[in-house]
Write a protein that holds these residues in place. Structure first.
Motif, PDB file in Angstrom:
ATOM      1  N   PHE A 294       0.818  -1.216   0.000  1.00  9.48           N
ATOM      2  CA  PHE A 294       0.000   0.000   0.000  1.00  9.48           C
ATOM      3  C   PHE A 294       0.854   1.270   0.000  1.00  9.48           C
ATOM      4  CE2 PHE A 294      -2.473   3.412   1.959  1.00  9.48           C
ATOM      5  CZ  PHE A 294      -3.597   3.391   1.150  1.00  9.48           C
ATOM      6  N   GLY A 295       1.812   1.353   0.923  1.00  8.88           N
ATOM      7  CA  GLY A 295       2.652   2.545   0.984  1.00  8.88           C
ATOM      8  C   GLY A 295       3.467   2.738  -0.285  1.00  8.88           C
ATOM      9  N   GLY A 296       3.922   1.651  -0.904  1.00  6.03           N
ATOM     10  CA  GLY A 296       4.684   1.760  -2.147  1.00  6.03           C
ATOM     11  C   GLY A 296       3.887   2.407  -3.269  1.00  6.03           C
ATOM     12  N   PRO A 297       2.663   1.932  -3.557  1.00  6.61           N
ATOM     13  CA  PRO A 297       1.843   2.591  -4.577  1.00  6.61           C
ATOM     14  C   PRO A 297       1.498   4.051  -4.252  1.00  6.61           C
ATOM     15  CG  PRO A 297       1.055   0.374  -4.208  1.00  6.61           C
ATOM     16  CD  PRO A 297       2.111   0.624  -3.184  1.00  6.61           C
ATOM     17  N   VAL A 298       1.315   4.377  -2.967  1.00  9.55           N
ATOM     18  CA  VAL A 298       1.060   5.782  -2.613  1.00  9.55           C
ATOM     19  C   VAL A 298       2.237   6.654  -3.039  1.00  9.55           C
ATOM     20  CG1 VAL A 298       0.785   7.392  -0.681  1.00  9.55           C
ATOM     21  CG2 VAL A 298      -0.517   5.273  -0.709  1.00  9.55           C
ATOM     22  N   LEU A 299       3.458   6.201  -2.753  1.00 10.18           N
ATOM     23  CA  LEU A 299       4.643   6.960  -3.154  1.00 10.18           C
ATOM     24  C   LEU A 299       4.778   6.992  -4.679  1.00 10.18           C
ATOM     25  CD1 LEU A 299       7.217   8.481  -2.494  1.00 10.18           C
ATOM     26  CD2 LEU A 299       8.394   6.280  -2.223  1.00 10.18           C
ATOM     27  N   ALA A 300       4.480   5.883  -5.344  1.00  8.49           N
ATOM     28  CA  ALA A 300       4.560   5.846  -6.804  1.00  8.49           C
ATOM     29  C   ALA A 300       3.582   6.845  -7.420  1.00  8.49           C
ATOM     30  CB  ALA A 300       4.255   4.431  -7.305  1.00  8.49           C
ATOM     31  N   ASN A 301       2.363   6.920  -6.892  1.00  4.85           N
ATOM     32  CA  ASN A 301       1.388   7.880  -7.394  1.00  4.85           C
ATOM     33  C   ASN A 301       1.846   9.305  -7.161  1.00  4.85           C
ATOM     34  OD1 ASN A 301      -0.673   6.671  -8.766  1.00  4.85           O
ATOM     35  ND2 ASN A 301      -2.049   6.492  -7.030  1.00  4.85           N
ATOM     36  N   LEU A 302       2.424   9.574  -5.982  1.00  6.94           N
ATOM     37  CA  LEU A 302       2.923  10.922  -5.695  1.00  6.94           C
ATOM     38  C   LEU A 302       3.973  11.334  -6.723  1.00  6.94           C
ATOM     39  CD1 LEU A 302       3.779  12.331  -2.205  1.00  6.94           C
ATOM     40  CD2 LEU A 302       5.392  12.637  -4.071  1.00  6.94           C
ATOM     41  N   LEU A 303       4.903  10.438  -7.024  1.00  9.63           N
ATOM     42  CA  LEU A 303       5.956  10.754  -7.997  1.00  9.63           C
ATOM     43  C   LEU A 303       5.374  10.943  -9.393  1.00  9.63           C
ATOM     44  CD1 LEU A 303       8.712   8.251  -6.788  1.00  9.63           C
ATOM     45  CD2 LEU A 303       8.618  10.722  -6.412  1.00  9.63           C
ATOM     46  N   ALA A 304       4.379  10.128  -9.749  1.00 14.03           N
ATOM     47  CA  ALA A 304       3.764  10.265 -11.069  1.00 14.03           C
ATOM     48  C   ALA A 304       3.079  11.620 -11.222  1.00 14.03           C
ATOM     49  CB  ALA A 304       2.761   9.135 -11.292  1.00 14.03           C
ATOM     50  N   MET A 305       2.337  12.049 -10.203  1.00 13.70           N
ATOM     51  CA  MET A 305       1.672  13.349 -10.281  1.00 13.70           C
ATOM     52  C   MET A 305       2.663  14.496 -10.208  1.00 13.70           C
ATOM     53  SD  MET A 305      -1.463  12.940 -10.907  1.00 13.70           S
ATOM     54  CE  MET A 305      -2.187  14.533 -10.510  1.00 13.70           C
ATOM     55  N   ALA A 405      -0.671   1.162  -9.788  1.00 22.12           N
ATOM     56  CA  ALA A 405      -0.459   1.548  -8.390  1.00 22.12           C
ATOM     57  C   ALA A 405      -1.794   1.642  -7.660  1.00 22.12           C
ATOM     58  CB  ALA A 405       0.287   2.883  -8.329  1.00 22.12           C
ATOM     59  N   ASN A 406      -2.779   2.260  -8.296  1.00 22.03           N
ATOM     60  CA  ASN A 406      -4.105   2.362  -7.676  1.00 22.03           C
ATOM     61  C   ASN A 406      -4.709   0.987  -7.428  1.00 22.03           C
ATOM     62  OD1 ASN A 406      -4.272   5.166  -7.552  1.00 22.03           O
ATOM     63  ND2 ASN A 406      -5.078   5.350  -9.623  1.00 22.03           N
ATOM     64  N   GLU A 407      -4.604   0.111  -8.419  1.00 24.06           N
ATOM     65  CA  GLU A 407      -5.210  -1.214  -8.302  1.00 24.06           C
ATOM     66  C   GLU A 407      -4.501  -2.048  -7.236  1.00 24.06           C
ATOM     67  OE1 GLU A 407      -6.288  -5.193  -8.787  1.00 24.06           O
ATOM     68  OE2 GLU A 407      -4.322  -4.565  -9.500  1.00 24.06           O
ATOM     69  N   LEU A 408      -3.180  -1.942  -7.182  1.00 20.31           N
ATOM     70  CA  LEU A 408      -2.413  -2.682  -6.187  1.00 20.31           C
ATOM     71  C   LEU A 408      -2.757  -2.215  -4.774  1.00 20.31           C
ATOM     72  CD1 LEU A 408      -0.185  -4.713  -5.507  1.00 20.31           C
ATOM     73  CD2 LEU A 408       1.495  -2.890  -5.884  1.00 20.31           C
ATOM     74  N   ALA A 409      -2.811  -0.908  -4.575  1.00 17.86           N
ATOM     75  CA  ALA A 409      -3.116  -0.371  -3.248  1.00 17.86           C
ATOM     76  C   ALA A 409      -4.544  -0.699  -2.830  1.00 17.86           C
ATOM     77  CB  ALA A 409      -2.897   1.140  -3.239  1.00 17.86           C
ATOM     78  N   LEU A 410      -5.468  -0.595  -3.770  1.00 14.71           N
ATOM     79  CA  LEU A 410      -6.866  -0.857  -3.437  1.00 14.71           C
ATOM     80  C   LEU A 410      -7.067  -2.328  -3.090  1.00 14.71           C
ATOM     81  CD1 LEU A 410      -9.247   1.089  -3.342  1.00 14.71           C
ATOM     82  CD2 LEU A 410      -9.961   0.237  -5.574  1.00 14.71           C
ATOM     83  N   GLY A 411      -6.341  -3.216  -3.778  1.00 11.00           N
ATOM     84  CA  GLY A 411      -6.437  -4.630  -3.461  1.00 11.00           C
ATOM     85  C   GLY A 411      -5.813  -4.983  -2.123  1.00 11.00           C
ATOM     86  N   ALA A 412      -4.827  -4.180  -1.686  1.00 12.85           N
ATOM     87  CA  ALA A 412      -4.166  -4.454  -0.414  1.00 12.85           C
ATOM     88  C   ALA A 412      -4.971  -3.955   0.770  1.00 12.85           C
ATOM     89  CB  ALA A 412      -2.778  -3.793  -0.395  1.00 12.85           C
ATOM     90  N   ALA A 413      -5.880  -2.998   0.544  1.00 12.69           N
ATOM     91  CA  ALA A 413      -6.645  -2.408   1.644  1.00 12.69           C
ATOM     92  C   ALA A 413      -7.810  -3.311   2.019  1.00 12.69           C
ATOM     93  CB  ALA A 413      -7.168  -1.031   1.234  1.00 12.69           C
ATOM     94  N   PRO A 414      -8.058  -3.503   3.307  1.00 12.02           N
ATOM     95  CA  PRO A 414      -9.261  -4.237   3.723  1.00 12.02           C
ATOM     96  C   PRO A 414     -10.500  -3.510   3.213  1.00 12.02           C
ATOM     97  CG  PRO A 414      -7.771  -3.905   5.583  1.00 12.02           C
ATOM     98  CD  PRO A 414      -7.252  -3.072   4.458  1.00 12.02           C
TER      99      PRO A 414
END
Length: 558
Positions: A294-305, A405-414
């Motif tokens: 989850f934290g990895g995709p959040v950082l990846a999205n931040l860098l992309a934006m 990144a969005n799909e990975l993070a969303l799948g990791a979240a309960p």
């Protein structure tokens, strides 16, 4: 063997997704829809220079500041309910904005629009988590969500320009009303309630028997826990000053007040984090944020934006001020890079079904770096097609990486924390965009000023304004003799293009770093959709109490 994580969605769920995309498109469009309308608003309402800036910025500030609060609120009261409330607020505020008769009123209703948008955005992404239980279908749904969100920001100026050719400035707000009305009419029939105590999705939000007994499952005490107002105030107080300070830095350079705002926001952010660690039912699950999945995709999205927003400013200015296109024509041309998104996003989603998503994300970042490197070769006399190809390459790579990144993070979240998870993702995107605008904008401005100091003809009046921005140079040149004006404009356009090229080097470097990050730190987290549940369990942090244990069991069983 087909990789699924639950029952497959049917026509009703895909229709519900289409309905949910309407508010997402309009909410993202409203970030940029006033770019062409502001001259007409200024003529009609006569705002001061400060009021004009607040008319433009108030929506984005409130939207960014309330995302985390609204994501947590949706988890507690129900996401469908929050979508309906957000649509009603957004529609009423749009109507009020269209007929605002003063700058003060318009600023106030723009804040209400931000409130409605903050209620809508994380809820739409969180509902995808509960509408699509099959991993492949959820990946496609998240691809559509990401594409609509990024397209809306580019589409705003185009829609605004087309409407203003035929109607008054209030029409840019009235276009929101039919979509919000349709949303209010159809969502109760198409979208099941998720989150809160009234979940009726038909598919349990908890992933293990008895998970809800510990307090974190849907319908358990965690879902019905008291909303922590102090945490909401702290999150707003942390995000707003930071984003405001970064944007002011990008617009005017360093100044004491924005710097103090950033420091104050960071301090409140530390207080917010400390409070989350002590709460039994925190607004943000810090254990979840600490997982690579989850934290990895959040950082990846931040860098992309960071790269997306930082270069968008240069791209539109290049089309208008260097190539001489009209604002509407420039806005239409700026949509062409979406062709790259249309190709790469579904391709990346398909590849991610066959290989580790970390590799596909890294490839998307690498592709975007190549697009930015193409921008380093753009000159004042470069053909338009070359610039558009560069834009299509970097946009395609970025959206492909962001989708995964969005799909990975969303799948990791309960599932019962999907709203909070989506809000954290989107808050990271807002912060990344503000940082990109500030850092890359400052790099380009520094190169422009240095080049103009060397190239500016002697004796040019208002030399400081000419050295500061390309727009300032154009304004001064309009009052100069023809030969001097041409010399000033040629020098300014070359300096701006040089600054854009150096900023593109910075964006390419950040994207190369993001690619290495994806390759090195996210491997194994995104192996295949079938491995997600086990991967999320492996990434779980050591339990810190009954509620954390329950959340881990929910994640492992989803």
């Amino acid at each position: 063997m087909e990789n699924t994580s639950g029952p497959r969605a049917g026509r009703k769920e895909w229709t519900a997704l289409g309905v949910l995309m309407l508010p997402l498109l309009l909410v993202s469009m409203d970030v940029s829809v006033l770019y062409f309308a502001i001259p007409y608003i200024s003529e009609d309402l006569e705002p001061s220079a400060t009021q004009q800036l607040w008319i433009l910025d108030m929506y984005g500030f409130v939207l960014a500041g309330l995302l985390i609060t609204m994501g947590a609120l949706g988890d507690r009261i129900g996401r469908r309910r929050l979508v309906l409330v957000g649509a009603a607020v957004f529609g009423l505020a749009s109507l009020a904005a269209a007929y605002a008769d003063s700058a003060e009123l318009l600023i106030a209703v723009r804040a209400l629009l931000g409130l409605g948008g903050a209620a809508l955005m994380p809820s739409t992404l969180a509902l995808i988590r509960n509408l699509f239980h099959d991993a492949k279908q959820r990946a496609k749904a998240v691809t559509l969500w990401t594409a609509v969100m990024t397209t809306g920001i580019s589409l705003g100026p185009v829609v605004s320009g087309l409407l203003l050719e035929h109607f008054w400035w209030g029409s840019v707000f009235l276009i929101n009303l039919p979509a919000m009305g349709l949303l209010l009419l159809l969502v109760p029939f198409l979208v099941p309630e998720t989150g809160g105590s009234g979940s009726g999705s038909g598919v349990p939000e908890t992933g293990a028997p008895g998970a809800g007994l510990s307090g974190s499952g849907a319908g358990g005490s965690g879902a019905r826990s008291r909303f922590d107002l102090l945490s909401a105030v702290l999150s707003l107080g942390a995000l707003l000053p930071v984003i405001y300070g970064i944007k002011e830095w990008a617009r005017h350079g360093y100044a004491p007040v924005p710097a103090l705002g950033i420091c104050a926001g960071l301090l409140l952010g530390l207080v917010f984090v400390r409070r989350q660690r002590r709460l039994e039912h925190p607004m943000i699950d810090l254990g979840l944020l600490g997982r690579r999945a989850f934290g990895g995709p959040v950082l990846a999205n931040l860098l992309a934006m960071f790269a997306t927003v930082g270069m968008a400013v240069f791209f539109t200015q290049y089309l208008q001020s260097v190539l001489g296109r009209s604002p509407l024509t420039a806005a239409l041309w700026s949509l062409v890079p979406a062709a790259g998104v249309a190709v790469t996003a579904p391709t990346a989603a398909a590849l991610a079904q066959r290989t580790d998503r970390a590799y596909v994300m890294g490839g998307g970042f690498a592709l975007s770096a190549c697009g930015f490197l193409l921008f380093t070769q753009v000159r004042t006399d470069s053909p338009l097609w070359f610039t558009l190809v560069g834009g299509a390459v970097y946009a395609g790579g970025l959206v492909a990486a962001m989708t995964l990144a969005n799909e990975l993070a969303l799948g990791a979240a309960p599932p019962e924390r999907a709203g909070s998870a989506a809000a954290v993702l989107e808050s990271g995107q807002e912060l990344g965009g503000a940082l990109g605008m500030a850092v890359l904008g400052s790099v380009g401005a520094a190169v422009y000023s240095r080049d103009m100091a060397d190239a500016l003809p002697a004796g040019v009046p208002q030399a400081d304004a000419v050295r500061e921005t390309l727009g300032g140079a154009a304004a001064v040149a309009s009052e100069l003799p023809r030969a001097t004006a041409d010399a000033v404009l040629i020098a300014a356009r070359e300096a701006f293009t040089h600054g854009m090229g150096i900023a593109a080097v910075g964006a390419a470097s950040v994207m190369a770093g993001a690619g290495l990050f994806a390759f090195g730190l996210l491997r194994g987290v995104g192996r295949t959709p079938a491995a997600d549940a086990q991967g999320a369990q492996d990434e779980a942090t050591p339990p810190a109490g009954p509620s954390i244990e329950a959340r881990s069991s929910v994640t492992a069983g989803d």
